[in-house]
Write a protein that holds these residues in place. Structure first.
Motif, PDB file in Angstrom:
ATOM      1  N   VAL A 164      -5.133  -6.506   2.358  1.00 28.18           N
ATOM      2  CA  VAL A 164      -5.124  -7.345   3.562  1.00 28.18           C
ATOM      3  C   VAL A 164      -4.689  -8.777   3.246  1.00 28.18           C
ATOM      4  N   THR A 165      -4.016  -8.968   2.123  1.00 33.58           N
ATOM      5  CA  THR A 165      -3.523 -10.261   1.626  1.00 33.58           C
ATOM      6  C   THR A 165      -4.704 -11.180   1.252  1.00 33.58           C
ATOM      7  N   GLY A 189      -5.515 -13.969   2.387  1.00 35.22           N
ATOM      8  CA  GLY A 189      -6.155 -14.533   3.576  1.00 35.22           C
ATOM      9  C   GLY A 189      -7.213 -13.609   4.168  1.00 35.22           C
ATOM     10  N   GLY A 190      -7.090 -12.328   3.927  1.00 32.40           N
ATOM     11  CA  GLY A 190      -8.025 -11.361   4.484  1.00 32.40           C
ATOM     12  C   GLY A 190      -9.426 -11.425   3.883  1.00 32.40           C
ATOM     13  N   HIS A 220       0.839  -1.216   0.000  1.00 33.86           N
ATOM     14  CA  HIS A 220       0.000   0.000   0.000  1.00 33.86           C
ATOM     15  C   HIS A 220       0.865   1.253   0.000  1.00 33.86           C
ATOM     16  N   VAL A 248     -11.723  -6.881   9.714  1.00 31.06           N
ATOM     17  CA  VAL A 248     -11.966  -5.880   8.665  1.00 31.06           C
ATOM     18  C   VAL A 248     -13.422  -5.970   8.194  1.00 31.06           C
ATOM     19  N   ILE A 269       6.630  -4.855  -7.665  1.00 27.71           N
ATOM     20  CA  ILE A 269       7.299  -5.790  -6.765  1.00 27.71           C
ATOM     21  C   ILE A 269       7.814  -5.018  -5.549  1.00 27.71           C
TER      22      ILE A 269
HETATM   23  P1  NAD Z   1       2.630  -6.770   4.230  1.00 33.28           P
HETATM   24  O1  NAD Z   1       2.827  -8.011   4.982  1.00 33.28           O
HETATM   25  O2  NAD Z   1       3.661  -5.718   4.229  1.00 33.28           O
HETATM   26  O3  NAD Z   1       1.270  -6.060   4.696  1.00 33.28           O
HETATM   27  C1  NAD Z   1       0.081  -6.766   4.798  1.00 33.28           C
HETATM   28  C2  NAD Z   1      -0.885  -6.017   5.704  1.00 33.28           C
HETATM   29  O4  NAD Z   1      -2.132  -6.746   5.708  1.00 33.28           O
HETATM   30  C3  NAD Z   1      -0.438  -5.936   7.158  1.00 33.28           C
HETATM   31  O5  NAD Z   1      -0.859  -4.716   7.693  1.00 33.28           O
HETATM   32  C4  NAD Z   1      -1.188  -7.094   7.804  1.00 33.28           C
HETATM   33  O6  NAD Z   1      -1.411  -6.928   9.181  1.00 33.28           O
HETATM   34  C5  NAD Z   1      -2.489  -7.031   7.048  1.00 33.28           C
HETATM   35  N1  NAD Z   1      -3.245  -8.295   7.083  1.00 33.28           N
HETATM   36  C6  NAD Z   1      -2.800  -9.543   6.794  1.00 33.28           C
HETATM   37  N2  NAD Z   1      -3.792 -10.442   6.952  1.00 33.28           N
HETATM   38  C7  NAD Z   1      -4.883  -9.739   7.362  1.00 33.28           C
HETATM   39  C8  NAD Z   1      -6.209 -10.101   7.710  1.00 33.28           C
HETATM   40  N3  NAD Z   1      -6.615 -11.370   7.682  1.00 33.28           N
HETATM   41  N4  NAD Z   1      -7.059  -9.126   8.095  1.00 33.28           N
HETATM   42  C9  NAD Z   1      -6.639  -7.832   8.139  1.00 33.28           C
HETATM   43  N5  NAD Z   1      -5.417  -7.431   7.826  1.00 33.28           N
HETATM   44  C10 NAD Z   1      -4.533  -8.376   7.438  1.00 33.28           C
HETATM   45  O7  NAD Z   1       2.332  -7.257   2.727  1.00 33.28           O
HETATM   46  P2  NAD Z   1       2.341  -6.371   1.404  1.00 33.28           P
HETATM   47  O8  NAD Z   1       3.632  -6.556   0.699  1.00 33.28           O
HETATM   48  O9  NAD Z   1       1.878  -5.019   1.722  1.00 33.28           O
HETATM   49  O10 NAD Z   1       1.265  -7.118   0.522  1.00 33.28           O
HETATM   50  C11 NAD Z   1      -0.089  -7.069   0.850  1.00 33.28           C
HETATM   51  C12 NAD Z   1      -0.894  -7.486  -0.364  1.00 33.28           C
HETATM   52  O11 NAD Z   1      -0.688  -6.556  -1.411  1.00 33.28           O
HETATM   53  C13 NAD Z   1      -0.486  -8.819  -0.961  1.00 33.28           C
HETATM   54  O12 NAD Z   1      -1.052  -9.905  -0.306  1.00 33.28           O
HETATM   55  C14 NAD Z   1      -0.990  -8.674  -2.368  1.00 33.28           C
HETATM   56  O13 NAD Z   1      -2.363  -9.010  -2.430  1.00 33.28           O
HETATM   57  C15 NAD Z   1      -0.831  -7.200  -2.644  1.00 33.28           C
HETATM   58  N6  NAD Z   1       0.338  -6.968  -3.521  1.00 33.28           N
HETATM   59  C16 NAD Z   1       1.619  -7.060  -3.025  1.00 33.28           C
HETATM   60  C17 NAD Z   1       2.701  -6.896  -3.876  1.00 33.28           C
HETATM   61  C18 NAD Z   1       4.113  -7.012  -3.363  1.00 33.28           C
HETATM   62  O14 NAD Z   1       5.024  -7.104  -4.199  1.00 33.28           O
HETATM   63  N7  NAD Z   1       4.370  -6.981  -2.086  1.00 33.28           N
HETATM   64  C19 NAD Z   1       2.490  -6.617  -5.244  1.00 33.28           C
HETATM   65  C20 NAD Z   1       1.184  -6.525  -5.721  1.00 33.28           C
HETATM   66  C21 NAD Z   1       0.130  -6.707  -4.846  1.00 33.28           C
END
Ligand code: NAD
Length: 490
Positions: free
Chosen positions: A131-132, A134-135, A38, A165, A232
Motif C-alpha cells: 500500500v506504499t 504512505g499506507g 504485487h 486498510v 523493479i
Molecule cells: P502502484 O501505484 O502500482 O500500486 C499501489 C497500490 O497501493 C494501489 O492499489 C494504490 O491504490 C494502493 N495505495 C496507495 N496508497 C494507499 C493507502 N494509503 N491505503 C491503501 N492503499 C493504498 O505501486 P506499486 O509499483 O505496486 O508499488 C507499491 C509498493 O510496492 C511500493 O510503494 C513499494 O513499497 C513496493 N515495491 C515496489 C517496487 C516497484 O519497483 N514498483 C519494488 C519493490 C517494492
C-alpha cells in the motif's frame, strides 16, 4: 485476443498460461493494494507454485480501498482477474505469462461488508499489503503513528463500515476473535526496512485508539513477518499495452511489466500457515536484517552513487551510466571497498555475484529508469543509506573516498545548475534548506555538511572533510567526469 478464462486456450503458444484448473482454487490470501508490484512479485510466486500443482487453497482475493482502484476493479472484472506479466529482457526480447492465482477483486467502497466477511472467513490466513509507504501512516519526523488522515479519522470516529486498510484489518481481527476463528498473519511487502515491525507498530497504534484490548490481542496473537522485496516494476504505459497486443496478440487492459530479476527474502513468522514459497525461489530466513542491509548499502546506495555524478556528466538514464566503463569501475569500487565491508554475513548470498548482477540490472536499457527519479528526495536517501556506511568505515579505518565523492556530488547537484549552466529541478521535501546550504558553499566549502540531521558528526572528522573538500573543489573546477577519471585512474 481479449484476455479471459474462455480465451486462455487460444493464446499463442509462446504466452505462458496457468497449468492448473482455476475453478479448483480456493482463497487463502487477501491482498490490499493490487498495483504493479504485487502482480509482478507475490502473485507471480504464487502462480509458480500453482503451476506445480501446489498451494491450491492459497489463491488471492485482491482489495482496493482508494478511489483510484476503481480502474483496477474494472480491468480485473473484465478479464476474470487474469493479467499478463511481461518481463523486459535487456536484449529487447519480452517474456509473457498469464497469471491466474487471483480469483476475485473487491473494490471496498462498493461493498465494505463483503471485504470484512472475506477477511473474517476462516479460509483467509494471510493478509498481505503493498500500500506504499504512505499506507502506514508514519509521522516522518517522529517515526510514530500519525492518525491524521481523513479515512483513519472516519474509521476511528464511528461504527460505520471501515474505509481504510487499518480499519478493515482491525475490525476483521475483532470479528475473528469474537467468532473464535484463529487470527490471520499480516504480511507487509512494502519497501520499508523492518516492514513487518512497522505494520505491527502502526496497526496496533491505530487499534489502541479504538479498543486497547484489541490492540493487545494484535500484539500477542497476530504474526507480522518482515521481508525484503526486490524487483523493479515501472508503471505500465500505454506503449506496454500496445506492445503486448502487437508482439503476442494479447489484449490485456492492464498488464504488468518488470525486469527479469526478482528477489524475496521472507522471515518465517506465520501464525496460520503459508504457501511453500521456498519451493519457487523465495528465501525463507530467521532474520531479514542482513539482506535488508545488503540491499540498502549496495543497491540503493549505488543508485545514489550513480545518479548525481551521472546527471552532472550529462546522462539522463540509469542504463546510460551503467554502460559507461568509468562509472562501472567506480560503482564496483564503492560496493567492494566501502559498502560490502560494513555488511554482516549474508547467508546464502555470493556478494560478488550480487554486485555484478546489480550493474547488469541497472544497465538494462528496457527498464528506462530515470536519473531524475533516483536524484529525488536525496535527504531521505543519503542519510539513511550512505551516511551509516561512511560512519562505520571511519570508525574502522577503512576506505571512504568514493562515498565522500558521492556526498560531494549531491552537494554540487543541489546547487541547482548543471555543468552546462542549465537549471536542475531539485526535488526534495527539504529542498529549501538543502539548496540554501549548497548556495552557501561559495563562502564555506563545508556548509552542506554542517547539517547534523543529515550527516551527524561527519563535518568534525578530518579524514572525511579532507576528502570531501578535495572532491567538491574538483567537481567545481574540473567537473564530474574528470573527477571520476582522476579517482579511478589512481
Ligand atoms: P502502484 O501505484 O502500482 O500500486 C499501489 C497500490 O497501493 C494501489 O492499489 C494504490 O491504490 C494502493 N495505495 C496507495 N496508497 C494507499 C493507502 N494509503 N491505503 C491503501 N492503499 C493504498 O505501486 P506499486 O509499483 O505496486 O508499488 C507499491 C509498493 O510496492 C511500493 O510503494 C513499494 O513499497 C513496493 N515495491 C515496489 C517496487 C516497484 O519497483 N514498483 C519494488 C519493490 C517494492
Amino acid at each position: 485476443i481479449p484476455l479471459g478464462n474462455a480465451t486462455l486456450g487460444e493464446l499463442p503458444s509462446e504466452v505462458g498460461v496457468p497449468a492448473y484448473d482455476r475453478s479448483a482454487l480456493t482463497p487463502g490470501i487477501v491482498h490490499f493494494g493490487v498495483g504493479g508490484f504485487h502482480r509482478a512479485h507475490e502473485a507471480m510466486y504464487l502462480d509458480a507454485l500453482l503451476n506445480e500443482g501446489k498451494a491450491l487453497d492459497w489463491a488471492i482475493v485482491g482489495v482496493g480501498t482508494m478511489p483510484g482502484d476503481a480502474r483496477m476493479r474494472d480491468a480485473m472484472k473484465a478479464q476474470d482477474c487474469l493479467f499478463t506479466l511481461v518481463l523486459k529482457h535487456p536484449d529487447g526480447s519480452r517474456e509473457a505469462r498469464v497469471i491466474g492465482g487471483m480469483v476475485d477483486y473487491l473494490f471496498a467502497p462498493d461493498d465494505p461488508q463483503a471485504v470484512l466477511e472475506r477477511l473474517a472467513d476462516p479460509s483467509t490466513r494471510i493478509v498481505s499489503l503493498t500500500v506504499t509507504e504512505g499506507g502506514y501512516h508514519v509521522n516522518q519526523v517522529t517515526g510514530e503513528f500519525d492518525p491524521d488522515s481523513p479515512d483513519l479519522q472516519a474509521d476511528l470516529a464511528g461504527d460505520a463500515p471501515p474505509k481504510s486498510v487499518f480499519g478493515f484489518i482491525t475490525e476483521a481481527a475483532r470479528m475473528r476473535r469474537e467468532r473464535g476463528i484463529p487470527p490471520f498473519t499480516v504480511m507487509s511487502c512494502d519497501n520499508l526496512p523492518g516492514n513487518g515491525h512497522i505494520a505491527e507498530k502502526m496497526i496496533t497504534a491505530f487499534a489502541e485508539l479504538k479498543d486497547p484490548e484489541l490492540a493487545e490481542h494484535l500484539r500477542q496473537d497476530v504474526a507480522f513477518p518482515n521481508c525484503m522485496v526486490d524487483r523493479i516494476t515501472p508503471v505500465t504505459q500505454q506503449a506496454d499495452i500496445d506492445d503486448l497486443a502487437e508482439r503476442f496478440g494479447v489484449a490485456d487492459r492492464w498488464p504488468v511489466v518488470c525486469e527479469p530479476f526478482t528477489q524475496w527474502v521472507l522471515e518465517d513468522n506465520f501464525g496460520a500457515g503459508r504457501p511453500a514459497f521456498e519451493e519457487v525461489g523465495v528465501q525463507i530466513v530467521p532474520d531479514v536484517v542482513p539482506y535488508e542491509l545488503m540491499k540498502l548499502r549496495l543497491l540503493n546506495a549505488s543508485h545514489q552513487a550513480l545518479c548525481y555524478l551521472g546527471y552532472l556528466s550529462g546522462y539522463r538514464y540509469a542504463h546510460e551510466v551503467c554502460e559507461d566503463p568509468l562509472f562501472v569501475k567506480f560503482l564496483l569500487g564503492y560496493m567492494e571497498n566501502e559498502g560490502s565491508p560494513t555488511l554482516p554475513e549474508v547467508p546464502g548470498v555470493d556478494l560478488d555475484a550480487y554486485r555484478h548482477q546489480l550493474i547488469e540490472r541497472f544497465a538494462n536499457p528496457e527498464v528506462r529508469d530515470t536519473l531524475a527519479r533516483l536524484c529525488a528526495e536525496s535527504s531521505d536517501r543519503i542519510p539513511k543509506w550512505l551516511v551509516p556506511v561512511i560512519q562505520e568505515n571511519l570508525r574502522n579505518g577503512r576506505e571512504i573516498d568514493r562515498s565522500a565523492l558521492v556526498v560531494a556530488s549531491w552537494a554540487r547537484y543541489a546547487e541547482g545548475v548543471d555543468e552546462q549552466g542549465d537549471p536542475i529541478d531539485v526535488v526534495d521535501r527539504f529542498k529549501d534548506k538543502v539548496m540554501a546550504a549548497a548556495a552557501a558553499q561559495q563562502d564555506d566549502d563545508l556548509a552542506f555538511l554542517r547539517d547534523k540531521d543529515f550527516f551527524g558528526n561527519l563535518v568534525d572528522d578530518e579524514r572525511f572533510t579532507t576528502a570531501y573538500r578535495g572532491f567538491l573543489a574538483s567537481l567545481h573546477k574540473r567537473g564530474a567526469r574528470a573527477t571520476l577519471e582522476e579517482l579511478e585512474g589512481r
